[in-house]
Scaffold this motif. Structure first.
Motif, short mmCIF file in Angstrom:
data_model
loop_
_atom_site.label_atom_id
_atom_site.label_comp_id
_atom_site.label_asym_id
_atom_site.label_seq_id
_atom_site.Cartn_x
_atom_site.Cartn_y
_atom_site.Cartn_z
N GLN A 271 -3.43 -20.86 10.28
CA GLN A 271 -2.39 -20.55 11.51
C GLN A 271 -2.79 -19.48 12.15
O GLN A 271 -2.77 -19.32 13.05
CB GLN A 271 -1.21 -20.66 11.45
N LEU A 272 -3.16 -18.26 11.52
CA LEU A 272 -3.02 -16.69 11.52
C LEU A 272 -4.80 -16.96 12.52
O LEU A 272 -4.38 -16.00 13.13
CB LEU A 272 -2.73 -16.15 10.46
N ALA A 273 -5.43 -17.18 11.57
CA ALA A 273 -6.91 -17.39 12.47
C ALA A 273 -6.76 -17.80 13.47
O ALA A 273 -7.08 -17.02 13.97
CB ALA A 273 -7.54 -17.51 11.46
N ALA A 274 -7.03 -18.56 13.75
CA ALA A 274 -6.19 -19.67 15.22
C ALA A 274 -5.68 -19.29 15.87
O ALA A 274 -6.61 -18.77 17.45
CB ALA A 274 -5.96 -20.92 14.56
N HIS A 275 -4.52 -18.55 15.36
CA HIS A 275 -3.93 -17.58 16.70
C HIS A 275 -4.23 -16.94 16.98
O HIS A 275 -4.39 -15.72 17.98
CB HIS A 275 -2.50 -17.42 15.34
N GLY A 276 -5.17 -15.56 15.55
CA GLY A 276 -5.90 -14.59 16.43
C GLY A 276 -7.13 -14.31 16.87
O GLY A 276 -7.94 -14.14 17.55
N TYR A 277 -7.73 -15.53 17.37
CA TYR A 277 -8.98 -16.09 17.31
C TYR A 277 -8.68 -16.65 19.37
O TYR A 277 -9.53 -16.31 20.10
CB TYR A 277 -9.81 -16.81 17.44
N ALA A 278 -7.89 -17.03 19.46
CA ALA A 278 -7.17 -17.69 20.92
C ALA A 278 -6.95 -16.91 21.99
O ALA A 278 -6.14 -16.38 21.85
CB ALA A 278 -6.36 -18.75 20.57
N PRO A 279 -7.77 -16.12 22.98
CA PRO A 279 -7.19 -15.20 23.71
C PRO A 279 -6.89 -16.03 24.82
O PRO A 279 -6.80 -17.43 24.74
CB PRO A 279 -8.78 -14.42 24.81
N ASP A 280 -5.67 -15.73 25.64
CA ASP A 280 -4.49 -15.96 26.53
C ASP A 280 -4.56 -15.19 27.49
O ASP A 280 -4.39 -15.72 28.92
CB ASP A 280 -3.07 -15.39 25.84
N THR A 281 -6.13 -14.62 28.28
CA THR A 281 -5.90 -14.24 29.08
C THR A 281 -7.93 -14.26 29.96
O THR A 281 -8.90 -13.84 29.27
CB THR A 281 -6.39 -12.64 29.43
N ASP A 282 -7.95 -15.32 30.67
CA ASP A 282 -9.83 -15.42 31.17
C ASP A 282 -10.52 -13.85 31.40
O ASP A 282 -9.75 -12.94 32.70
CB ASP A 282 -9.03 -16.50 32.09
N ALA B 95 -3.59 -26.86 13.23
CA ALA B 95 -3.11 -25.26 12.67
C ALA B 95 -3.71 -24.84 14.21
O ALA B 95 -3.41 -23.40 14.19
CB ALA B 95 -4.19 -25.03 11.50
N VAL B 96 -3.92 -24.94 15.28
CA VAL B 96 -4.39 -24.31 16.23
C VAL B 96 -3.10 -23.86 16.69
O VAL B 96 -1.88 -24.31 16.41
CB VAL B 96 -5.29 -25.61 17.15
N VAL C 272 3.21 -17.67 16.15
CA VAL C 272 2.48 -18.03 14.57
C VAL C 272 3.55 -19.38 14.19
O VAL C 272 4.36 -18.89 14.30
CB VAL C 272 1.23 -17.22 14.19
N SER C 273 3.11 -20.17 14.28
CA SER C 273 3.63 -21.66 13.52
C SER C 273 4.96 -22.01 15.02
O SER C 273 5.78 -23.13 14.22
CB SER C 273 4.25 -20.98 12.91
N THR C 274 4.76 -21.41 16.21
CA THR C 274 5.93 -22.28 17.74
C THR C 274 5.52 -23.87 16.94
O THR C 274 4.50 -23.92 17.73
CB THR C 274 5.35 -21.50 18.06
N LYS C 275 6.78 -25.03 16.83
CA LYS C 275 5.63 -26.03 17.12
C LYS C 275 6.19 -26.36 18.46
O LYS C 275 6.23 -26.20 19.66
CB LYS C 275 6.85 -26.67 16.26
N PRO C 276 5.17 -27.14 18.52
CA PRO C 276 4.35 -27.69 20.45
C PRO C 276 6.04 -28.90 20.22
O PRO C 276 6.23 -29.38 19.92
CB PRO C 276 3.86 -29.07 20.26
N ASP C 277 6.27 -28.85 21.74
CA ASP C 277 7.49 -29.86 21.56
C ASP C 277 7.09 -31.10 22.88
O ASP C 277 7.69 -31.88 22.57
CB ASP C 277 8.35 -29.20 22.94
#
Length: 287
Positions: A112-123, A204-205, A218-223
């Motif tokens: 989870q930490l890795a996937a969160h760290g790898y994912a950008p949120d700005t295009d 884990a994404v 990190v670890s926020t669950k989808p709804d």
């Protein structure tokens, strides 16, 4: 007990990254960790290139590297109690089983930490962030094979190495592709290749708020309303992981619990190396 503690620590360490884990595809920088700190240097600018130069001496410049000391995150499991009477009454080694449960929990959190760290949120040019564009599924747009092609194209726009491409699909996006073309999906899952991407599927994404594209903690669950898991993609050579110390904390024969109380700690870090070559594919809202 010191001998058993070492055995249990070995269980935690052995095969920590199972076959098929996307963390087996990234750059391992564990050898550069000292005292649970990763010591790196950010490379300075590359030199300019002259064409048909006739001016001498050739201009020269020095390259200034920027040192970075990055402390590893501390992952700690919640304590487990194995009571003496439970161990005696069960026909399996409950302590051994419990230790393996701690290993699984630490591994999932590292993912989870890795996937969160790898994912950008700005295009940006080197950090594509795309929205899904497939058929409507209620209030959202499904992930489509065309979305994966578009994502791959964005990587090739900055000359990414085709052998470097890795895609980690969210379970929902994988299901969307299956719904779009089940025959193609079955072939993709058999080959573990989707176009030029090495393919993984993981829960884990990270989770994004699809109304504003913001990455959640990190670890926020989808709804399934506004919070949806995103898929991520990266270049193997542009993301890293680093492992530090492992430790076990044990209270043997605790008089209040009448058993052994223990937990584990692991130091870990995962992030983009240069802030480039990473991407997010976020579920889009359907009007």
């Amino acid at each position: 007990m010191a001998v058993w503690k070492q055995i249990w620590l070995d269980i935690i360490k052995e095969g920590f990254y199972p076959d098929g884990s996307f963390l087996n595809e990234v750059v391992d920088m564990s050898e550069f960790v000292e005292y649970n700190t990763l010591n790196l240097a950010e490379a300075g600018a590359d030199p300019d290139v002259l064409i048909d130069n006739t001016t001498f001496p050739i201009p020269a410049s020095t390259r200034t590297d920027i040192p970075h000391a990055l402390p590893l995150a501390t992952l700690t499991t919640k304590s487990t109690i194995v009571r003496n009477i439970e161990e005696m009454e069960t026909n399996y080694n409950k302590m051994d089983s419990a230790v393996r449960g701690h290993r699984n929990a630490l591994y999932k959190k590292a993912l989870q930490l890795a996937a969160h760290g790898y994912a950008p949120d700005t295009d940006d040019e080197f950090t594509p962030v795309l929205g899904t564009s497939g058929n409507a599924n209620g209030s959202i747009k499904r992930c489509s094979f065309q979305d994966i092609i578009d994502l791959q194209t964005r990587f090739y726009e900055f000359d990414a190495d085709p052998m470097d491409l890795v895609l980690v699909l969210s379970p929902q996006h994988a299901a969307d592709l299956k719904a779009e073309d089940i025959a193609m999906y079955k072939q993709v899952m058999s080959d573990r290749k989707l176009f030029d991407f090495n393919l993984h599927v993981s829960s884990a994404v990270p989770t994004f708020d699809i109304t504003d594209g913001s990455k959640q903690v990190v670890s926020t669950k989808p709804d399934d309303l506004t919070l949806h898991r995103a898929s991520i993609a990266f270049l193997k050579s542009e993301v890293m992981k680093a492992d530090g110390d492992y430790d076990m904390f044990l209270k043997e024969k605790d008089p209040d619990q009448q058993g052994d109380v223990f937990n584990f700690q692991k130091r870990f870090l995962a992030k983009p190396i240069r802030g480039k070559g990473v991407a997010s594919l976020i579920t889009s809202v359907h009007p």
